[in-house]
Design a protein around this motif. Sequence first.
Motif, short mmCIF file in Angstrom:
data_model
loop_
_atom_site.label_atom_id
_atom_site.label_comp_id
_atom_site.label_asym_id
_atom_site.label_seq_id
_atom_site.Cartn_x
_atom_site.Cartn_y
_atom_site.Cartn_z
N LYS A 107 17.44 32.68 14.74
CA LYS A 107 17.68 31.22 15.17
C LYS A 107 18.77 30.95 13.74
CE LYS A 107 13.37 30.02 13.72
NZ LYS A 107 11.98 29.09 14.11
N PHE A 108 19.59 29.95 13.99
CA PHE A 108 20.37 29.43 12.89
C PHE A 108 19.72 28.18 12.36
CE2 PHE A 108 23.00 32.81 13.89
CZ PHE A 108 23.80 32.97 12.80
N PHE A 109 19.85 27.66 11.34
CA PHE A 109 19.28 26.40 11.02
C PHE A 109 20.65 25.66 10.90
CE2 PHE A 109 15.56 28.55 9.87
CZ PHE A 109 14.38 27.40 10.41
N ILE A 110 20.78 24.42 11.31
CA ILE A 110 21.84 23.40 11.18
C ILE A 110 21.35 22.47 10.48
CG2 ILE A 110 23.47 21.88 12.55
CD1 ILE A 110 23.19 23.75 14.75
N VAL A 111 22.10 22.02 9.31
CA VAL A 111 21.64 21.10 8.30
C VAL A 111 22.71 19.76 8.33
CG1 VAL A 111 21.10 20.44 5.76
CG2 VAL A 111 20.50 22.67 6.74
N PHE A 112 22.05 18.69 8.56
CA PHE A 112 22.89 17.51 8.62
C PHE A 112 22.89 16.82 7.39
CE2 PHE A 112 22.44 18.17 13.19
CZ PHE A 112 23.73 17.86 13.51
N VAL A 113 23.95 16.91 6.55
CA VAL A 113 23.91 16.12 5.10
C VAL A 113 24.32 14.78 5.28
CG1 VAL A 113 24.92 16.32 2.86
CG2 VAL A 113 24.25 18.39 4.06
N LYS A 114 23.53 13.82 4.70
CA LYS A 114 23.91 12.42 4.93
C LYS A 114 24.47 11.70 3.59
CE LYS A 114 20.67 12.54 8.67
NZ LYS A 114 19.58 11.82 9.07
N ASP A 115 24.23 12.41 2.46
CA ASP A 115 24.62 11.84 1.17
C ASP A 115 25.16 12.98 0.23
OD1 ASP A 115 22.17 13.09 0.52
OD2 ASP A 115 21.52 11.57 -0.79
N ALA A 116 25.95 12.76 -0.82
CA ALA A 116 26.44 13.59 -1.58
C ALA A 116 25.50 14.36 -2.39
CB ALA A 116 27.64 12.82 -2.50
N SER A 117 24.21 13.96 -2.55
CA SER A 117 23.40 14.62 -3.42
C SER A 117 22.31 15.49 -2.60
CB SER A 117 22.42 13.50 -4.25
OG SER A 117 21.87 12.77 -3.49
#
Length: 133
Positions: A107-117
Motif C-alpha cells: 500500500k501507499f500512503f497519501i498525505v494531504f498537507v493543509k498548512d506550510a508547517s
Amino acid sequence: MTISSDIDNRKNKSLIVNNKSFLKEYALKNYNIYGSGIIVINLLLLNTDSLNDLNLTEHDQENGQEYTIQQPIAYIPKSSFWFKMISLKIKKKYKIDIHTPENMDDKFFIVFVKDASIEYFSIYSLKLSINSI
C-alpha cells in the motif's frame, strides 16, 4: 451544523476516489524508479480537483533536484528528508509507523498537507499490488 474538518475529510476522500487510477499509476511508476515512498498532496498549492490536469514534472536525480512538498503533488521516496519528517509526524499524531514492512509492502500512503508547517494533515492508504510489478 457541519464541522469544517468533516468537510475537509469528504473533499480529500472524493479527491482520492475521483483520481484513484491516476494515483495508482503515479505511485507504481515512481515506486519503480525511486522505491518505497509516500505521495504528498499539498492542498495549499492544488487548484484543481482533477490530478490528471496537473503537469507533473519528473524529478531528475542527475540534476540534483530535491524531493519536496512544495508541489501540488509529489512522490517522496523513503530515503528523503521529507519522508522522515512526515513519518515522524504521522507516528506522533496517528500512532502509525509507516516504516514497518506490513505498512509499506502493498500500500501507499497519501498525505494531504493543509498548512506550510505540516501541523495539519490527514493520511489515507491506497492498496496496490506492488509484488506483481
